[in-house]
Design a protein around this motif. Structure first.
Motif, PDB file in Angstrom:
ATOM      1  N   LEU B 181     111.011  28.915 -12.559  1.00 41.56           N
ATOM      2  CA  LEU B 181     111.811  29.967 -13.308  1.00 41.56           C
ATOM      3  C   LEU B 181     113.227  30.021 -12.804  1.00 41.56           C
ATOM      4  N   PHE B 603     102.743  37.833 -22.407  1.00 44.00           N
ATOM      5  CA  PHE B 603     103.101  36.687 -22.816  1.00 44.00           C
ATOM      6  C   PHE B 603     101.870  35.885 -23.593  1.00 44.00           C
ATOM      7  N   TYR B 604     100.754  35.912 -22.783  1.00 44.88           N
ATOM      8  CA  TYR B 604      99.521  35.272 -23.140  1.00 44.88           C
ATOM      9  C   TYR B 604      98.898  35.813 -24.143  1.00 44.88           C
ATOM     10  N   VAL B 607     102.843  37.494 -27.128  1.00 42.00           N
ATOM     11  CA  VAL B 607     103.731  36.700 -27.555  1.00 42.00           C
ATOM     12  C   VAL B 607     102.915  35.557 -28.184  1.00 42.00           C
ATOM     13  N   GLN B 609      99.499  34.684 -28.305  1.00 43.91           N
ATOM     14  CA  GLN B 609      98.529  35.143 -29.159  1.00 43.91           C
ATOM     15  C   GLN B 609      98.910  35.247 -30.655  1.00 43.91           C
ATOM     16  N   THR B 611     101.912  34.498 -31.904  1.00 44.71           N
ATOM     17  CA  THR B 611     102.463  33.067 -32.629  1.00 44.71           C
ATOM     18  C   THR B 611     101.471  32.232 -33.279  1.00 44.71           C
ATOM     19  N   ASP B 612     100.346  32.182 -32.069  1.00 45.55           N
ATOM     20  CA  ASP B 612      99.074  31.290 -32.621  1.00 45.55           C
ATOM     21  C   ASP B 612      98.713  31.569 -34.026  1.00 45.55           C
ATOM     22  N   VAL B 614     100.282  33.471 -36.397  1.00 46.58           N
ATOM     23  CA  VAL B 614     101.031  33.005 -37.251  1.00 46.58           C
ATOM     24  C   VAL B 614     100.789  31.815 -37.809  1.00 46.58           C
ATOM     25  N   ASP B 615     100.626  30.773 -36.704  1.00 42.65           N
ATOM     26  CA  ASP B 615     100.724  29.251 -36.883  1.00 42.65           C
ATOM     27  C   ASP B 615      99.303  29.278 -37.751  1.00 42.65           C
ATOM     28  N   ILE B 619     101.702  29.837 -41.371  1.00 46.12           N
ATOM     29  CA  ILE B 619     102.395  28.700 -41.565  1.00 46.12           C
ATOM     30  C   ILE B 619     101.630  27.474 -42.069  1.00 46.12           C
TER      31      ILE B 619
END
Lengths: 498, 667
Positions: B181, B603-604, B607, B609, B611-612, B614-615, B619
């Protein structure tokens, strides 16, 4: 020489189809063909690297038969430059690895190796064709073996995945075909060399539209968000060798086409729409990385990571707009390097996942653990590939990422700065995967697993060497790419200049 | 004078040792694994000898030895080249790295005896040393960054050395990710330098060459040429980026969380990480680009405040830990903060001097902890006690190191700590005042926690070691109260020598103090030869020296009262400041914040989860929807042709036909 390189695998496939019966013979023969193919490709690369590459802008080793279909001015026209030569080498290298990784296949051996060799001819043909029709034929030829290889020798929802792959790619092809025909009906030629930088020409469709058509076709293949969803399914359900080829070289057809056709033919449009490319790239990079984090299937995880990594290719291409009329070759060279290095790195990852799956019979990461104790060589190879994937210096992955970042940061600073954060996410999922699969206490049910055999170790060693050599001395490949991209950079300077 | 090949050999010898062990000894000759250890010692020993030669040459040359750069990668119209930057800073670091590493390797012969992965251990140790040496020698910022990352890799491999232990595997991953980081900042700094390449190119400079970066940051007239300096905004951003990398590697707040966990590796590894490699890389990095930092007041203030805060913040956690290695780990974080704050107030020489001294006594403390563990089987001080009787040599060397780190006259730690305090005081202003008091409070805490550890470990009655800790079923070593073997004790005794005397290298007084060997202000004069850096040796400040000694003695005295004489009950003190005590004991909840809240929940589960989701659900459905539309059309045509492959061919021909028709109508 190029014809030999292109058609040797196809000839091998014909021999397998017509002459060979015994499964063992077929395996040995297929392996021999790919070894000879690799030798030829290495020879071509060495010749190019030592002699030809000083002549900027020319195609080398050209083979042309002008009167192939004279009525439509379609020619049999092969040739390579600095952009395609390393990709031909990559195809031969991974083609060999794919065959070596398939020696244990028992189901319908004859057809399997035949299709695998046909696939190799198709991909190689794409990289060396200088005639758009020939290019398109090879491009479409690749679909057949892929469809059969996934739907017959795959696993899981293999028919669905094969069909999905086919449909997405065909959709892309349709766009490409329209673009190709638009070019032909405007300029009257399919010659890719003559079609370079035709910004000034009068086209029957707006140049921006043709550029968009070509870009869309190649974006599906690369793949770019949001047309990436075929990739995880195809990878997950494909047999190991096909995943190796798919991630290793098939995706590179998209990047190659984007650079050679979309940017090479329409440098001005590429600059105009570079911001779209940059935005799509950063979405692919970050979105791909974030979704990768959630994957629990080894192959699916690596497949999603490919989306993220191919985003770097697009990011590098987005640098073509340059700063104040000056376009540097750094970003495009980085994009090309990323294609090469991702091919070797992800090829190796899929190869090793295949080995792990063959032995442990699972790809579900939460079910694994401690495998390093039973398969140290695979673990070391996997760690090397993983570290290369997260861009560790000393491996090839570092060089290409660095070039993409350097080249694109000066053009799209904020977007690139965002993309840089993906290196942390990448490190996160790679190290998590390594930790969960190979580290920790050895689970009792894996207590009797074995490590690689010598035959399995051969392709692994080759790819590790490729990763390390390019990592330590990247100029061996990057100088070639840089030379091949020079004409494109010049035309970009021209149209972008004041 | 040393020639270039010999300088390369300093880095290449340990690298060769790594390659030989991992490619030949480990796979084919594992029954001769003891030669892995010998080979490592031989390679690093030779590197040590060459480093002395290098230092001698730099001294003789009174400054940098210039060698050609070697081209590595052409990018655009620029070159990224490799080469060696051999100046006094490099030479000093070479000595630190090779000497501490050599002592640690000898010690490891005893500590790692009987480990099933003995060869692998020495292979990684060779790689670790080689990476750090490569980092120190680098002349190019990309080259430096490359070795910077390889140092990170090596520590990942060594922290996770016992990879079958989940805690070790997790700690290794944590170290890599947290430092990475910071590396994002470092990388962005490099990108921003390249972004400003015109400022370099127009003056015939290269934005990747460290010497050129420092030259252009320094600006002004250099060797008769007027150099146009970088804008202060550019310098600030590049410096802040580079400092972010240093914050990660040197475990400065807020990226300090990885270092205390890093002790999951074998103890000699901790000694190396904490003393001579990895964490000092961050301090070295800031020192390497010091002219760049100096050209930006903002950057300097950031360095000073982060360093000062870390010094005091980490020390508070060191006060309450029960694990001896954790106490030492927080001590390292705190001492690195000291070095950073010194750099931030411009006390360049004091920072490097403290780095130098700290390397020896901190390595000694860790080797002592390893030795204690060898006897008691535990690192938990609650189950130690009274070990002085059984391991007198370990005790004496640990005591020397403890006195040294506390900064008691005339041991090594005193001199450099004092210089830092004087430097902060003389810097003045709000920042100087602030960090001076931070440093002084940290000095008190340092003396307290280290003597607390000493008393708990070596004094009083033995409290049962690992057997008491685990109840009756003790795993691992078990308890065998005896002095460690000579192969472990000897390196500790050797390290005790510099822990006492290395402070005299600065010699602020006169030749008498240097015993006629060390000239006055020797260290300052040596470092004064680094390009673009002006070192003003601080004169001895008797008030400061006296004051800081009193503060340190007070810390020791309090520890004595609480843990030796038992006049003050630690429990009662803890109860009196319960909330503060708990917060420090729980590491101020930073692990919870980072691991649980930010990484896991934010995050896990957040964000990633979503995004996954949505995918999968948006999408993919859209894509498949369009595709299936296409497939249904295809199937209709396919029925005419009886099969999918033909359908595909037909689709293609029909497509072409349609397009041709469209075009003929269009025209």
């Amino acid at each position: 020489m190029l014809s030999a390189i292109v058609f040797l695998p196809l000839a091998g496939a014909m021999v397998i189809l017509l002459l060979l019966k015994d499964a063992r013979q077929i395996r040995l023969f297929a392996a021999a063909v790919t070894v000879v193919e690799l030798a030829l490709a290495v020879a071509a690369f060495v010749i190019f690297r030592t002699e030809d590459y000083r002549r900027v802008g020319d195609m080398e080793m050209v083979e042309v038969y002008r009167d192939w279909i004279p009525a439509l001015n379609i020619q049999y026209h092969l040739g390579v430059d600095g952009l395609s030569t390393p990709l031909v080498l990559l195809t031969a290298l991974l083609g060999m690895c794919a065959v070596f990784a398939s020696l244990h296949v028992q189901l319908r051996v004859k057809e399997y190796f035949m299709w695998l060799l046909v696939l190799q001819t198709a991909v190689t043909g794409v990289f060396v064709s200088l005639d758009l029709v020939l290019f398109f034929i090879f491009w479409e030829l690749e679909l057949l073996p892929m469809y059969f290889l996934i739907s017959i020798w795959g696993s899981g929802r293999k028919e669905y995945s094969a069909m999905k792959f086919l449909i997405f790619t065909l959709l892309g092809s349709a766009f490409m075909l329209v673009g190709i025909l638009a070019l032909y009906f405007s300029v009257g030629t399919f010659n890719i060399v003559e079609l370079q930088n035709i910004e000034g020409a009068q086209l029957i469709l707006p140049a921006g539209t043709v550029f968009a058509l070509l870009f869309a076709a190649f974006a599906v293949k690369l793949p770019v968000w949001p047309v990436h969803t075929w990739l995880p399914d195809a990878h997950t359900d494909a047999p190991t060798a096909v995943s190796v080829m798919l991630a290793g070289v098939l995706l590179k057809m998209g990047g190659y086409g984007m650079i050679r056709m979309a940017v090479g033919m329409f440098p001005g449009r590429a600059q105009e729409y570079a911001w779209v490319l940059a935005v799509l790239a950063v979405i692919s990079v970050l979105y791909g990385a974030v979704v990768t984090v959630r994957q629990t299937d080894l192959k699916r995880l690596i497949a999603f990571s490919s989306i993220s990594h191919m985003g770097y290719v697009l990011l590098g291409i987005a640098s073509v707009v340059g700063v104040g009329g000056a376009v540097s070759s750094v970003g495009l060279t980085g994009a090309a390097m990323q294609m090469f290095t991702h091919g070797t790195i992800t090829g190796l990852l899929f190869l090793l996942v295949g080995l792990v799956y063959d032995k442990a019979h699972t790809r579900h990461i939460p079910d694994m653990g401690g495998l390093a104790a039973r398969m140290p060589i695979i673990a070391v190879g996997f760690l090397i590939a993983g570290l290369a994937s997260l861009g560790l210096p000393g491996t090839s992955g570092f060089v290409s990422e660095l070039l993409v970042f350097l080249g694109t940061f000066e053009v799209w600073s904020w977007i690139t700065a965002l993309a840089v954060f993906a290196i942390v996410i990448t490190a996160g999922y790679i190290l998590w995967m390594v930790q969960r699969v190979f580290f920790g206490p050895l689970l009792p049910r894996f207590a009797s697993l074995g490590d690689t055999t010598v035959v399995e170790a051969v392709p692994m060693a080759l790819l590790v060497i490729a990763i390390m050599v390019v990592g330590v001395y990247p100029a061996i490949v990057s100088d070639v790419f840089k030379q091949g991209l020079e004409p494109i950079i010049q035309s970009l300077q021209q149209v972008g200049g004041p | 004078m040393i020639f270039e090949g010999a300088a390369w050999a300093i880095f290449l010898l340990p690298l060769a040792s790594f390659v030989v062990i991992s490619l030949f000894v480990r796979p084919f000759l594992n029954q001769y694994e003891k030669y892995s250890g010998y080979l490592t010692i031989l390679a690093i020993g030779a590197a040590f000898v060459l480093s002395i030669w290098a230092l001698g040459s730099v001294l003789g040359n009174e400054g940098e030895i210039g060698w050609e750069a070697h081209s590595w990668l052409a990018i655009g119209n620029l070159e990224i080249s490799l080469g060696i930057l051999m100046d006094p800073l490099t030479a000093i670091l070479l000595i630190v790295v090779t000497s501490v590493s050599l002592a640690v390797q000898v010690y490891s012969q005893g500590y790692m005896r009987g480990d099933p992965s003995y060869s692998r251990y020495f292979a990684f140790m060779s790689l670790f040393t080689a990476s750090m040496l490569g980092l120190v020698l680098a002349r190019n910022i990309v080259q430096l960054y490359a070795f910077w990352e390889l140092v990170g890799l090596s520590s990942y491999l060594l922290i996770g050395f016992w990879y079958n232990r989940p805690a070790a595997a997790a700690a290794a991953k944590k170290a890599f990710l947290v430092t990475r980081l910071g590396d994002v900042g470092f990388l962005l700094g490099i990108l921003y330098l390249f972004f400003n390449k015109e400022a370099f190119l127009s003056q015939g400079l290269n934005p990747f060459e460290i010497a050129d970066i420092n030259l252009i940051a320094h600006g002004g007239e250099v060797a008769g040429v007027q150099i146009i300096a970088l804008g202060s905004g550019v310098a600030t951003w590049v410096a802040v980026g580079i400092f972010a990398g240093a914050v990660g590697k040197s475990a400065q707040f807020p990226l300090h969380v990885w270092l205390p966990d890093a002790m999951e590796g074998p103890t000699p590894v901790s000694a190396l990480i904490h003393a001579a490699t990895m964490v000092v890389a961050g301090v070295f990095l800031v020192a390497r680009f010091f002219p760049l930092f100096e050209s930006s007041t903002t950057a300097m203030n950031i360095v000073a405040v982060i360093g000062g805060f870390t010094a005091i913040f980490a020390a508070t956690m060191g006060l309450v830990m029960n694990d001896i290695k954790r106490v030492l780990a927080y001590s390292t974080v705190s001492q690195l903060g000291y070095m950073m704050l010194a750099l931030g107030v411009g006390a360049y020489e004091a920072a490097i001097f403290h780095l130098f001294n700290h390397a020896f006594f901190k390595a000694l403390l860790f080797l002592g902890a390893g030795s204690v563990n060898h006897a008691s089987g535990t690192f938990n001080m609650q189950y130690m006690g009274g070990l002085k009787r059984y391991m007198p040599r370990t005790y004496v060397t640990f005591l020397i190191a403890a006195v040294s780190i506390s900064g008691i006259f005339p041991l090594a730690g005193f001199w450099s700590k004092d210089e830092i305090l004087v430097g902060a005081w003389n810097h003045g202003g709000t920042i100087g005042q602030l960090v001076f008091w931070m440093a002084l409070v940290a000095a008190f805490m340092t003396a307290f926690y280290i003597f607390r550890a000493l008393f708990l470990t070596f004094h009083g009655e033995f409290r049962g070691g690992v057997d008491a800790e685990n109840g009756s079923q003790s795993g691992g070593h078990g308890v065998h109260l005896a002095e460690s073997p000579w192969v472990m004790v000897a390196p500790m005794m050797v390290l005790a020598v510099p822990a006492v005397v290395s402070g005299f290298l600065a010699n602020p007084l006169n030749t008498a103090w240097g015993l006629g060997i060390v000239p006055t202000h020797w260290f300052s004069k040596l470092l004064g030869n680094v390009e673009f850096i002006s070192v003003h040796p601080e004169p001895m400040n008797l008030v400061m020296a006296f004051g800081s000694t009193v503060v340190a003695l007070a810390g020791i005295g309090l520890a004595y009262l609480m843990y030796y004489a038992h006049k003050v009950s630690p429990e009662k003190v803890a109860a009196a400041i319960r909330p503060a005590y708990n917060a420090a004991f729980c590491k101020y909840y930073f692990d919870d914040l980072y691991e649980d809240w930010i990484t896991r929940r934010g995050f896990y589960k957040g964000v990633a989860q979503s995004t996954d989701w949505v995918d999968r659900n948006i999408i993919d459905r859209i894509g498949v929807g369009i595709g299936f539309l296409g497939r249904n059309v295809g199937q209709v045509i396919g029925m005419l042709e009886n099969g999918q492959v033909q359908a595909y061919g037909a689709g293609m021909s029909i497509g072409i036909l349609v397009i041709l028709v469209v075009f003929s109508i269009w025209n």
